[in-house]
Design an enzyme around this catalytic site. Structure first.
Site, mmCIF file in Angstrom:
data_model
loop_
_atom_site.group_PDB
_atom_site.id
_atom_site.type_symbol
_atom_site.label_atom_id
_atom_site.label_comp_id
_atom_site.label_asym_id
_atom_site.label_seq_id
_atom_site.Cartn_x
_atom_site.Cartn_y
_atom_site.Cartn_z
ATOM 1 N N ARG A 58 1.835 -11.610 7.533
ATOM 2 C CA ARG A 58 3.301 -11.620 7.446
ATOM 3 C C ARG A 58 3.963 -10.985 8.661
ATOM 4 O O ARG A 58 5.177 -11.022 8.803
ATOM 5 C CB ARG A 58 3.735 -10.901 6.169
ATOM 6 C CG ARG A 58 3.208 -11.616 4.936
ATOM 7 C CD ARG A 58 3.551 -10.891 3.682
ATOM 8 N NE ARG A 58 4.980 -10.946 3.401
ATOM 9 C CZ ARG A 58 5.511 -10.588 2.244
ATOM 10 N NH1 ARG A 58 4.739 -10.153 1.273
ATOM 11 N NH2 ARG A 58 6.801 -10.652 2.047
ATOM 12 N N ARG B 166 14.752 -1.322 -7.231
ATOM 13 C CA ARG B 166 13.334 -1.635 -7.421
ATOM 14 C C ARG B 166 13.014 -1.858 -8.892
ATOM 15 O O ARG B 166 13.543 -1.161 -9.762
ATOM 16 C CB ARG B 166 12.451 -0.467 -6.918
ATOM 17 C CG ARG B 166 12.771 0.029 -5.526
ATOM 18 C CD ARG B 166 12.506 -0.994 -4.449
ATOM 19 N NE ARG B 166 11.120 -1.427 -4.413
ATOM 20 C CZ ARG B 166 10.162 -0.803 -3.710
ATOM 21 N NH1 ARG B 166 10.444 0.246 -2.993
ATOM 22 N NH2 ARG B 166 8.925 -1.266 -3.721
ATOM 23 N N HIS C 261 -4.553 -14.010 12.285
ATOM 24 C CA HIS C 261 -3.528 -13.116 11.725
ATOM 25 C C HIS C 261 -3.492 -11.767 12.439
ATOM 26 O O HIS C 261 -2.940 -10.797 11.929
ATOM 27 C CB HIS C 261 -3.788 -12.884 10.238
ATOM 28 C CG HIS C 261 -3.714 -14.133 9.423
ATOM 29 N ND1 HIS C 261 -2.635 -14.988 9.484
ATOM 30 C CD2 HIS C 261 -4.587 -14.685 8.542
ATOM 31 C CE1 HIS C 261 -2.849 -16.011 8.666
ATOM 32 N NE2 HIS C 261 -4.025 -15.861 8.089
ATOM 33 N N PRO D 169 0.821 -1.213 0.000
ATOM 34 C CA PRO D 169 0.000 0.000 0.000
ATOM 35 C C PRO D 169 0.856 1.266 0.000
ATOM 36 O O PRO D 169 1.843 1.353 0.726
ATOM 37 C CB PRO D 169 -0.788 -0.096 1.308
ATOM 38 C CG PRO D 169 -0.511 -1.431 1.874
ATOM 39 C CD PRO D 169 0.682 -2.002 1.209
ATOM 40 N N GLU D 170 0.487 2.204 -0.840
ATOM 41 C CA GLU D 170 1.160 3.501 -0.859
ATOM 42 C C GLU D 170 0.163 4.562 -0.367
ATOM 43 O O GLU D 170 -0.900 4.217 0.130
ATOM 44 C CB GLU D 170 1.664 3.798 -2.273
ATOM 45 C CG GLU D 170 2.693 2.759 -2.724
ATOM 46 C CD GLU D 170 3.336 3.094 -4.058
ATOM 47 O OE1 GLU D 170 3.374 4.270 -4.429
ATOM 48 O OE2 GLU D 170 3.799 2.160 -4.724
ATOM 49 N N LYS E 37 2.553 7.264 4.441
ATOM 50 C CA LYS E 37 1.968 5.922 4.421
ATOM 51 C C LYS E 37 1.568 5.446 5.816
ATOM 52 O O LYS E 37 1.379 4.260 6.047
ATOM 53 C CB LYS E 37 2.960 4.950 3.778
ATOM 54 C CG LYS E 37 3.228 5.296 2.315
ATOM 55 C CD LYS E 37 3.961 4.188 1.617
ATOM 56 C CE LYS E 37 5.301 4.631 1.112
ATOM 57 N NZ LYS E 37 6.085 3.519 0.574
#
Ligand code: ZN
Length: 283
Positions: free
Chosen positions: A115, A265, A96, A2-3, A60
């Site tokens: 994660r 990147r 999670h 997500p940005e 962010k």
């Protein structure tokens, strides 16, 4: 990952839940201790009956402002929220979960990340946030930029434009996807040295950043791989011009989009429209 637009979309959804009908955060439970970076578990869990007064996004980061504390949540790669209405949560609900917020009327807000990269920070006031090293080094978002000031700071920079924009130091909120899109719109090669870029082209970069981020926010962000907020996907991925389009024809000039690595990147660009000014210096 997500940005800014995706985080902005999540902030809007959290506002609808948390700023509603005298909503309170009655109880907080932390399930993954490492995600809380600047406080102790007990300090967070001792917070009871918090009244949220605003939810907003800084670059962010998601900020939940309450009457007494500021909670800053970062989604990292795949953090997301889930809203549940039930009396008690089960183990499966929490599989999670990093942190749970018990709200009024058996409502629960779960901050999940399978994660476990997502993070939480706790601050007492706005000043503490501003003094925090991370936020101190964060440049303004594109719409808050004082152009002349920005230009003076970066015009002699020896880094490539892509790494300068990704650094968040002079302008914040652009990550890998949107930097590619912004540079395509401004017709600047991602490996162009910042100091070789004309002032009017920086203006184009900032203007494009504002247009593209705002358009993405309107479309609910981009869902690339996994971004979903409260189960909803964004739509802006359908409007991306170059990011993720390797081997496909450019939507403007039909030249094949190329992928290279810049600043570590994966970077996409149109070789016809985004040309290095001084090729020999950069190859
Ligand atoms: Zn093109």
């Amino acid at each position: 990952m997500p940005e800014l637009p995706e985080v902005n979309v999540v902030a809007k959804q959290l506002r609808a839940i948390l700023l509603n009908d005298n909503q309170r955060i009655n109880q907080i439970n932390l399930y993954y201790q490492k995600s809380l970076r600047n406080a102790e578990k007990i300090e967070l869990e001792n917070l009871k009956n918090l009244k949220p007064i605003d939810v907003f996004q800084i670059a962010k980061n998601l900020v939940i402002e309450t009457e007494s504390k500021y909670l800053i949540l970062h989604l990292r790669m795949e953090g997301n929220f889930k809203f549940l209405n039930k009396e008690e949560l089960t183990k499966i609900d929490l599989i999670h979960t990093i942190v749970s917020f018990k709200l009024n009327n058996n409502n629960w807000l779960l901050f999940n990340d399978h994660r476990k990269f997502a993070t939480i920070d706790l601050f007492d006031n706005n000043k503490q946030i501003k003094d925090n090293t991370f936020f101190k080094n964060l440049g303004p978002e594109p719409w808050d930029i004082d152009f002349e000031n920005f230009y003076q700071k970066i015009k002699n920079s020896k880094s490539t434009i892509k790494s300068l924009l990704l650094s968040q130091k002079y302008i914040s909120g652009l990550g890998n996807i949107y930097v590619d899109e912004v540079l395509f719109a401004a017709k600047i090669h991602p490996q162009e040295m910042t100091k070789n870029i004309a002032k009017k082209d920086f203006k184009k970069i900032i203007d494009s950043a504002i247009l593209i981020l705002k358009a993405s926010i309107r479309d609910g962000g981009s869902t690339i791989k996994t971004f979903k907020s409260f189960g909803e996907k964004g739509n802006f991925q359908n409007k991306l011009m170059v990011h993720g389009k390797k081997g496909l024809p450019c939507k403007i000039c039909r030249t094949t989009i190329e992928k290279i690595v810049v600043a570590g990147r994966g970077t996409y660009f149109c070789p016809q429209e985004q040309v290095l000014k001084y090729k020999n210096l950069n190859v």
